[in-house]
Write an enzyme that holds these catalytic residues in place. Structure first.
Site, PDB file in Angstrom:
ATOM      1  N   GLY A  11     -22.832  22.969  17.185  1.00 16.07           N
ATOM      2  CA  GLY A  11     -22.037  22.010  17.948  1.00 16.07           C
ATOM      3  C   GLY A  11     -21.134  21.142  17.100  1.00 16.07           C
ATOM      4  N   MET A  98     -21.488  31.414  22.383  1.00 14.19           N
ATOM      5  CA  MET A  98     -21.633  32.802  21.938  1.00 14.19           C
ATOM      6  C   MET A  98     -22.123  33.715  23.056  1.00 14.19           C
ATOM      7  SD  MET A  98     -20.614  32.308  18.972  1.00 14.19           S
ATOM      8  CE  MET A  98     -20.989  33.670  17.948  1.00 14.19           C
ATOM      9  N   HIS A  99     -21.460  33.645  24.213  1.00 12.75           N
ATOM     10  CA  HIS A  99     -21.848  34.543  25.315  1.00 12.75           C
ATOM     11  C   HIS A  99     -20.571  34.885  26.061  1.00 12.75           C
ATOM     12  CE1 HIS A  99     -24.056  35.952  28.941  1.00 12.75           C
ATOM     13  NE2 HIS A  99     -23.076  35.353  29.592  1.00 12.75           N
ATOM     14  N   HIS A 131     -11.595  30.340  18.998  1.00  8.73           N
ATOM     15  CA  HIS A 131     -11.956  31.593  18.330  1.00  8.73           C
ATOM     16  C   HIS A 131     -11.463  31.544  16.884  1.00  8.73           C
ATOM     17  CE1 HIS A 131     -13.151  35.691  17.857  1.00  8.73           C
ATOM     18  NE2 HIS A 131     -11.936  36.058  17.501  1.00  8.73           N
ATOM     19  N   ASP A 171     -11.349  37.004  24.154  1.00  9.39           N
ATOM     20  CA  ASP A 171     -10.481  36.396  23.115  1.00  9.39           C
ATOM     21  C   ASP A 171      -9.025  36.826  23.254  1.00  9.39           C
ATOM     22  OD1 ASP A 171     -13.191  36.792  20.743  1.00  9.39           O
ATOM     23  OD2 ASP A 171     -12.707  35.124  22.078  1.00  9.39           O
ATOM     24  N   GLU A 200     -10.944  24.358  12.749  1.00 14.06           N
ATOM     25  CA  GLU A 200     -11.434  24.431  14.139  1.00 14.06           C
ATOM     26  C   GLU A 200     -11.575  23.032  14.717  1.00 14.06           C
ATOM     27  OE1 GLU A 200     -15.118  26.530  13.613  1.00 14.06           O
ATOM     28  OE2 GLU A 200     -14.290  28.324  14.547  1.00 14.06           O
TER      29      GLU A 200
HETATM   30  C1  GRF Z   1     -17.550  28.352  14.965  1.00 17.89           C
HETATM   31  O1  GRF Z   1     -16.918  29.212  14.022  1.00 17.89           O
HETATM   32  C2  GRF Z   1     -17.197  28.804  16.362  1.00 17.89           C
HETATM   33  O2  GRF Z   1     -15.870  29.265  16.499  1.00 17.89           O
HETATM   34  C3  GRF Z   1     -18.163  29.934  16.507  1.00 17.89           C
HETATM   35  O3  GRF Z   1     -19.384  29.348  16.089  1.00 17.89           O
HETATM   36  C4  GRF Z   1     -19.063  28.563  14.915  1.00 17.89           C
HETATM   37  C5  GRF Z   1     -19.864  27.289  14.922  1.00 17.89           C
HETATM   38  O4  GRF Z   1     -19.411  26.474  15.965  1.00 17.89           O
HETATM   39  N1  GRF Z   1     -18.191  30.455  17.825  1.00 17.89           N
HETATM   40  P1  GRF Z   1     -20.145  25.049  16.266  1.00 17.89           P
HETATM   41  O5  GRF Z   1     -20.468  24.407  14.942  1.00 17.89           O
HETATM   42  O6  GRF Z   1     -21.420  25.385  17.034  1.00 17.89           O
HETATM   43  O7  GRF Z   1     -19.170  24.260  17.060  1.00 17.89           O
END
Ligand code: GRF
Length: 216
Positions: A11, A98-99, A131, A171, A200
């Site tokens: 997060g 991640m889904h 992404h 994506d 990001e």
């Molecule tokens: C990031 O690279 C995001 O794009 C990917 O997971 C990584 C960690 O994201 N999907 P976060 O620290 O949980 O926001």
């Protein structure tokens, strides 16, 4: 403006959004819910520790399927949409989520299907995703590692990250913010990854601000 954020892991991008709330980089935005598909996601802790605390919810796919025999992944995606739409969000942000959300989710957030049979359809709630790759470069998972390897092999000369609208093709939605990330020969994956995450954290806020500025 009411914002809902979906996470699956640490997060750190959610944290960037929390920190940007009601600052010039993300004016009049309030995160009203953080949702995860993983109970252990540290992002849920970040939400609970925010000031004021941000309500959280979570629903994992496998336990949902086990406790609803006969239901499918599409039903899970629709259930996630229902949970989120109950908060009347103006924007849904996938940040480290991640889904892959299929049409069972998008037909509800796009207002193509009513939440419940016979009801009127609702307005469109924009959904955006972060992404860690340039448009069309490394769709899907492990994009950071794949870009780093391709660069070392000389297959690519540029790397970067983007925030895009979520559409059915993974994506592949219209990019909203695209930013290159410096990558040199011999850079370790860790060094590159560090730069990717810093970038990001900048563009997730810019992407959210851009879409919220569009909505009335
Ligand atoms: C990031 O690279 C995001 O794009 C990917 O997971 C990584 C960690 O994201 N999907 P976060 O620290 O949980 O926001």
């Amino acid at each position: 403006k009411r914002v809902v954020v979906l996470i699956s892991g640490s997060g750190s991008n959610l944290q960037a959004l929390i920190n940007a709330q009601n600052t010039p980089s993300l004016p009049n935005a309030r995160i009203v819910r953080v949702f995860s598909n993983r109970k252990a996601a540290f992002g849920l802790t970040r939400a609970a520790q925010a000031t004021p605390p941000i309500p959280t919810a979570y629903l994992a796919l496998q336990p949902y399927l086990k406790s609803h025999p006969g239901k499918t992944r599409d039903d899970y995606d629709a259930e996630v949409a229902r949970i989120l739409l109950a908060d009347n969000p103006d924007l849904i942000i996938l940040a480290g989520w991640m889904h892959i959300l299929g049409d069972g989710f998008l037909e509800l957030t796009d207002g193509r299907k009513p939440l419940n049979e016979g009801e009127p359809t609702r307005g469109v709630v924009p959904v955006i995703n972060l992404h860690p790759a340039l448009p069309g470069a490394f769709d899907g998972a492990n994009a950071i590692e794949r870009a780093h390897e391709a660069f070392q092999k000389g297959e690519i000369t540029r790397a970067g990250v983007m925030v895009h609208r979520v559409v059915k093709d993974v994506d592949r939605g219209e990019p909203l913010v695209v930013k290159e990330v410096p990558l040199e020969k011999g850079d370790s994956l860790e060094a590159f990854e560090e730069r990717v995450h810093e970038t990001e954290h900048e563009i997730i806020v810019q992407g959210a601000a851009k879409v919220l500025a569009e909505s009335k």
